[in-house]
Scaffold this motif. Structure first.
Motif, PDB file in Angstrom:
ATOM      1  N   LEU A 159       2.709  -4.384  -0.293  1.00  0.00           N
ATOM      2  CA  LEU A 159       2.705  -3.227   0.257  1.00  0.00           C
ATOM      3  C   LEU A 159       4.296  -2.891   0.543  1.00  0.00           C
ATOM      4  CD1 LEU A 159      -0.204  -3.601   2.608  1.00  0.00           C
ATOM      5  CD2 LEU A 159      -0.139  -2.054   0.722  1.00  0.00           C
ATOM      6  N   ARG A 160       5.027  -3.825   1.104  1.00  0.00           N
ATOM      7  CA  ARG A 160       6.346  -3.428   1.110  1.00  0.00           C
ATOM      8  C   ARG A 160       7.229  -2.967  -0.033  1.00  0.00           C
ATOM      9  NH1 ARG A 160       7.739  -8.645   2.348  1.00  0.00           N
ATOM     10  NH2 ARG A 160       6.548  -8.337   4.384  1.00  0.00           N
ATOM     11  N   ALA A 161       6.749  -3.422  -1.170  1.00  0.00           N
ATOM     12  CA  ALA A 161       7.262  -2.845  -2.478  1.00  0.00           C
ATOM     13  C   ALA A 161       7.076  -1.354  -2.904  1.00  0.00           C
ATOM     14  CB  ALA A 161       6.872  -3.801  -3.548  1.00  0.00           C
ATOM     15  N   VAL A 162       6.072  -0.895  -2.253  1.00  0.00           N
ATOM     16  CA  VAL A 162       5.455   0.597  -2.531  1.00  0.00           C
ATOM     17  C   VAL A 162       5.185   1.181  -1.196  1.00  0.00           C
ATOM     18  CG1 VAL A 162       4.626   0.183  -4.808  1.00  0.00           C
ATOM     19  CG2 VAL A 162       3.064  -0.409  -2.786  1.00  0.00           C
ATOM     20  N   GLN A 163       5.950   0.831  -0.266  1.00  0.00           N
ATOM     21  CA  GLN A 163       5.590   1.521   1.252  1.00  0.00           C
ATOM     22  C   GLN A 163       5.881   2.802   1.223  1.00  0.00           C
ATOM     23  OE1 GLN A 163       8.131  -0.663   3.915  1.00  0.00           O
ATOM     24  NE2 GLN A 163      10.012  -0.051   3.030  1.00  0.00           N
ATOM     25  N   HIS A 164       6.835   3.261   0.500  1.00  0.00           N
ATOM     26  CA  HIS A 164       7.042   4.785   0.161  1.00  0.00           C
ATOM     27  C   HIS A 164       5.868   5.531  -0.480  1.00  0.00           C
ATOM     28  CE1 HIS A 164       8.697   2.876  -3.085  1.00  0.00           C
ATOM     29  NE2 HIS A 164       8.505   4.082  -3.727  1.00  0.00           N
ATOM     30  N   LEU A 165       4.816   4.922  -0.910  1.00  0.00           N
ATOM     31  CA  LEU A 165       3.821   5.522  -1.601  1.00  0.00           C
ATOM     32  C   LEU A 165       2.603   5.311  -1.127  1.00  0.00           C
ATOM     33  CD1 LEU A 165       5.138   4.498  -5.206  1.00  0.00           C
ATOM     34  CD2 LEU A 165       5.377   6.700  -4.381  1.00  0.00           C
ATOM     35  N   VAL A 166       2.538   4.666  -0.116  1.00  0.00           N
ATOM     36  CA  VAL A 166       1.143   4.102   0.311  1.00  0.00           C
ATOM     37  C   VAL A 166       1.015   4.549   1.962  1.00  0.00           C
ATOM     38  CG1 VAL A 166       0.388   2.489  -1.237  1.00  0.00           C
ATOM     39  CG2 VAL A 166       1.568   1.747   0.678  1.00  0.00           C
ATOM     40  N   ARG A 167       0.151   4.642   2.608  1.00  0.00           N
ATOM     41  CA  ARG A 167      -0.134   4.532   4.067  1.00  0.00           C
ATOM     42  C   ARG A 167      -1.190   3.435   4.493  1.00  0.00           C
ATOM     43  NH1 ARG A 167      -2.351   9.659   4.879  1.00  0.00           N
ATOM     44  NH2 ARG A 167      -4.529   8.916   4.452  1.00  0.00           N
ATOM     45  N   VAL A 168      -0.771   2.739   5.439  1.00  0.00           N
ATOM     46  CA  VAL A 168      -1.484   1.271   5.846  1.00  0.00           C
ATOM     47  C   VAL A 168      -2.351   1.565   7.288  1.00  0.00           C
ATOM     48  CG1 VAL A 168      -1.389  -0.788   6.015  1.00  0.00           C
ATOM     49  CG2 VAL A 168       0.066   0.130   4.414  1.00  0.00           C
ATOM     50  N   GLU A 169      -3.508   1.421   7.375  1.00  0.00           N
ATOM     51  CA  GLU A 169      -4.181   1.183   8.725  1.00  0.00           C
ATOM     52  C   GLU A 169      -4.957   0.249   8.720  1.00  0.00           C
ATOM     53  OE1 GLU A 169      -6.529   5.197   8.996  1.00  0.00           O
ATOM     54  OE2 GLU A 169      -5.421   5.547   7.061  1.00  0.00           O
ATOM     55  N   ALA A 170      -5.219  -0.360   9.906  1.00  0.00           N
ATOM     56  CA  ALA A 170      -6.083  -1.332   9.858  1.00  0.00           C
ATOM     57  C   ALA A 170      -7.778  -0.818   9.707  1.00  0.00           C
ATOM     58  CB  ALA A 170      -6.100  -1.973  11.566  1.00  0.00           C
ATOM     59  N   ALA A 171      -8.400  -1.740   8.773  1.00  0.00           N
ATOM     60  CA  ALA A 171      -9.646  -1.290   8.549  1.00  0.00           C
ATOM     61  C   ALA A 171     -10.688  -1.401   9.628  1.00  0.00           C
ATOM     62  CB  ALA A 171     -10.251  -1.945   7.464  1.00  0.00           C
ATOM     63  N   LYS A 172     -11.604  -0.655   9.753  1.00  0.00           N
ATOM     64  CA  LYS A 172     -12.732  -0.850  10.949  1.00  0.00           C
ATOM     65  C   LYS A 172     -13.666  -1.330  10.696  1.00  0.00           C
ATOM     66  CE  LYS A 172     -10.903   3.669  12.886  1.00  0.00           C
ATOM     67  NZ  LYS A 172     -11.219   5.095  13.343  1.00  0.00           N
TER      68      LYS A 172
END
Length: 61
Positions: free
Chosen positions: A48-61
């Motif tokens: 995720l750090r390598a593509v942080q500019h291409l993804v949005r990360v959230e905590a799953a429910k």
């Protein structure tokens, strides 16, 4: 039980290094606005750090 993360692709890999495109595919993403739930592990965090500019990360429910 490990925590889960919801990742959504928000950027295009077009014109990016091939490694970033391969990382998105490794995360299970291949089209804009697609989402996946993945385990929160150190290897996933690194991806995720390598593509942080291409993804949005959230905590799953």
């Amino acid at each position: 039980m490990m925590a889960k993360l919801k990742i959504t692709q928000v950027g295009s890999p077009i014109g990016r290094p091939k490694e970033q495109e391969a990382t998105l595919i490794g995360l299970g993403l291949n089209k804009m606005n697609r989402s996946r739930e993945v385990e929160d592990t150190p290897s996933i965090r690194g991806m995720l750090r390598a593509v942080q500019h291409l993804v949005r990360v959230e905590a799953a429910k």
